[in-house]
Design an enzyme around this catalytic site. Structure first.
Site, short mmCIF file in Angstrom:
data_model
loop_
_atom_site.label_atom_id
_atom_site.label_comp_id
_atom_site.label_asym_id
_atom_site.label_seq_id
_atom_site.Cartn_x
_atom_site.Cartn_y
_atom_site.Cartn_z
N ARG A 1 0.86 -1.47 0.01
CA ARG A 1 0.16 -0.02 0.30
C ARG A 1 0.97 1.26 -0.07
O ARG A 1 0.69 1.95 -0.83
CB ARG A 1 -0.96 -0.16 1.26
CG ARG A 1 -2.15 -0.76 1.27
CD ARG A 1 -2.68 -1.40 2.41
NE ARG A 1 -1.56 -2.21 2.92
CZ ARG A 1 -1.89 -3.42 2.74
NH1 ARG A 1 -2.96 -3.86 2.43
NH2 ARG A 1 -0.85 -4.42 2.91
N THR A 2 1.74 1.37 0.96
CA THR A 2 2.55 2.60 1.06
C THR A 2 3.13 3.16 0.05
O THR A 2 3.19 4.28 -0.55
CB THR A 2 3.47 2.52 2.36
OG1 THR A 2 2.52 2.19 3.59
CG2 THR A 2 3.92 3.70 2.77
N LYS B 1 26.47 -5.31 -1.99
CA LYS B 1 28.09 -5.43 -2.10
C LYS B 1 28.32 -4.46 -0.97
O LYS B 1 29.78 -4.11 -1.10
CB LYS B 1 28.43 -4.48 -3.32
CG LYS B 1 27.95 -5.25 -4.67
CD LYS B 1 28.45 -4.42 -6.02
CE LYS B 1 27.58 -4.85 -7.27
NZ LYS B 1 27.90 -4.04 -8.28
N HIS C 1 4.99 6.11 11.73
CA HIS C 1 4.57 5.92 10.31
C HIS C 1 3.72 6.97 9.94
O HIS C 1 2.31 6.84 9.98
CB HIS C 1 3.93 4.47 10.23
CG HIS C 1 3.67 3.85 8.88
ND1 HIS C 1 3.77 4.84 7.58
CD2 HIS C 1 3.16 2.98 8.11
CE1 HIS C 1 3.32 4.32 6.56
NE2 HIS C 1 2.99 3.03 6.82
N ARG D 1 11.56 3.86 3.95
CA ARG D 1 11.17 2.87 4.91
C ARG D 1 12.39 2.01 5.35
O ARG D 1 13.01 1.61 4.47
CB ARG D 1 10.06 2.03 4.32
CG ARG D 1 9.52 0.92 5.20
CD ARG D 1 8.42 0.08 4.77
NE ARG D 1 7.02 0.64 5.12
CZ ARG D 1 5.93 0.23 5.16
NH1 ARG D 1 5.79 -0.83 4.79
NH2 ARG D 1 4.99 0.97 5.32
C1 NCD Z 1 2.10 -0.79 8.40
C2 NCD Z 1 3.45 -0.76 8.48
O1 NCD Z 1 4.09 -1.07 7.62
O2 NCD Z 1 3.59 -0.29 9.36
N1 NCD Z 1 1.42 -1.25 7.03
C3 NCD Z 1 1.26 -0.06 6.28
O3 NCD Z 1 2.17 0.75 5.88
N2 NCD Z 1 0.12 -0.14 5.47
C4 NCD Z 1 1.34 -1.67 9.47
C5 NCD Z 1 1.68 -3.22 9.23
O4 NCD Z 1 2.65 -3.59 8.50
O5 NCD Z 1 1.20 -4.11 10.03
#
Ligand code: NCD
Length: 314
Positions: free
Chosen positions: A64-65, A92, A142, A114
């Site tokens: 999703r993100t 590497k 997040h 991320r």
């Molecule tokens: C979340 C995450 O990655 O922190 N998911 C997301 O971004 N939609 C929550 C999760 O992974 O449970």
């Protein structure tokens, strides 16, 4: 296409909701409302980010993100680059900072990062000239997930103040929980965190939340429940006896839902483990706004990208 308001905004990074003031969060949510019209009509190609380059620097899995940031950036006219650690020079031995600096040298305006390490986006913000957006750092924050959750609550309930929001499950390993807590408490919502004692960190009350280990006891008081995924990838073994027991005590099924308010709003950041945190009939049922959250995520991310580098003169 609606024209966009000129907003006052002084930040070049979005690292967490803890740092943001209520006015700043409101500015993002209000702007996201403008963009929901675009997303409903599947309109694309505003040109606010034309000539800008956004890179997705994801060191952890995401559906999703990552896709939502890519689409949001493209809808604003940006070029988008996608980085994945597998197949890159990190294998590497190149360091995180060196990788980011080399990508930045190609002429990057925004980095969406991320990482499993808490503080990774903050480190990048110190070392890069580009703007940095935290798309999830370890179990820390997040912010865009927190924003889209808060946006969805405001959209469905018309307000945040005075609402009671339950965050249920693996609070200890959830960056979504922390961003929700920081955001919601700034708007006068009451937050209850609820999970097994081993999954609720000690001292979390200091963030202004109530703690419970009994979902059935708190459920009738909640206007909103946000069901968090068990973060198996971040856990040591043995934090609860079995998945079946967890589901029995902290999972949402149609039987438990009978104890909730008739208008309960049910959220989940996704991905969900069907049958663990939520049963399929509840996840797909009338209380659930899980897919609406995903739709709103696009508008919220467009708003964030626009504020960080899309306004005239940026
Ligand atoms: C979340 C995450 O990655 O922190 N998911 C997301 O971004 N939609 C929550 C999760 O992974 O449970």
């Amino acid at each position: 296409m609606q024209s966009l308001p000129q907003m006052s905004w002084n930040r070049s990074h979005l690292l967490g909701l803890e740092d943001l003031g209520r006015d700043e969060i409101t500015a993002i949510l209000d702007l996201a409302e403008h963009f929901t019209q675009d997303t409903h009509e599947r309109r694309s190609k505003r040109t606010n980010l034309a000539g800008k380059v956004v890179v997705n620097l994801f060191f952890e899995p995401s559906t999703r993100t990552r896709m939502s940031f890519s689409l949001a950036a493209r809808r604003l006219g940006a070029d988008v680059l996608d980085f994945s650690p597998s197949g890159s020079s990190t294998s590497k031995g190149e360091s995180f900072i060196d990788t980011a600096k080399n990508i930045e040298a190609m002429g990057i305006d925004l980095v969406v990062v991320r990482h499993s390490a808490t503080g990774a986006p903050h480190l990048l913000a110190q070392h890069l000239c580009a703007g940095v957006i935290n798309a999830g750092d370890g179990a820390h924050e997040h912010p865009t997930q927190g924003l889209l959750d808060i946006f969805t609550i405001r959209q469905k309930r018309g307000r945040l103040e005075g609402l009671t929001v339950g965050l249920v499950g693996d609070i200890a390993h959830s960056r979504v929980a922390r961003s929700n807590i920081h955001g919601l408490t700034k708007f006068g919502a009451k937050v209850i965190v609820c999970g097994p004692p081993t999954l609720v960190p000690r001292g979390i009350e200091e963030l202004g939340v109530e703690v419970s280990h009994n979902l059935d006891a708190v459920l009738p008081r909640c206007d909103v429940i946000n069901m968090l995924r068990i973060q198996f990838e971040r856990q040591r073994n043995g934090l609860f006896p079995s998945i079946a027991e967890y589901a029995r005590l902290f999972g949402m099924d149609s039987n438990r839902l009978k104890k909730a308010r008739p208008d309960l709003l049910l959220l989940a950041p996704g991905p969900i483990n069907r049958g663990v945190e939520i049963t399929p009939e509840v996840a797909d049922g009338p209380h659930s706004a899980i897919l609406t959250q995903v739709t709103n995520g696009l508008a919220v991310r467009m708003a964030v990208l626009y504020l960080l580098c899309g306004q005239p003169g940026m």
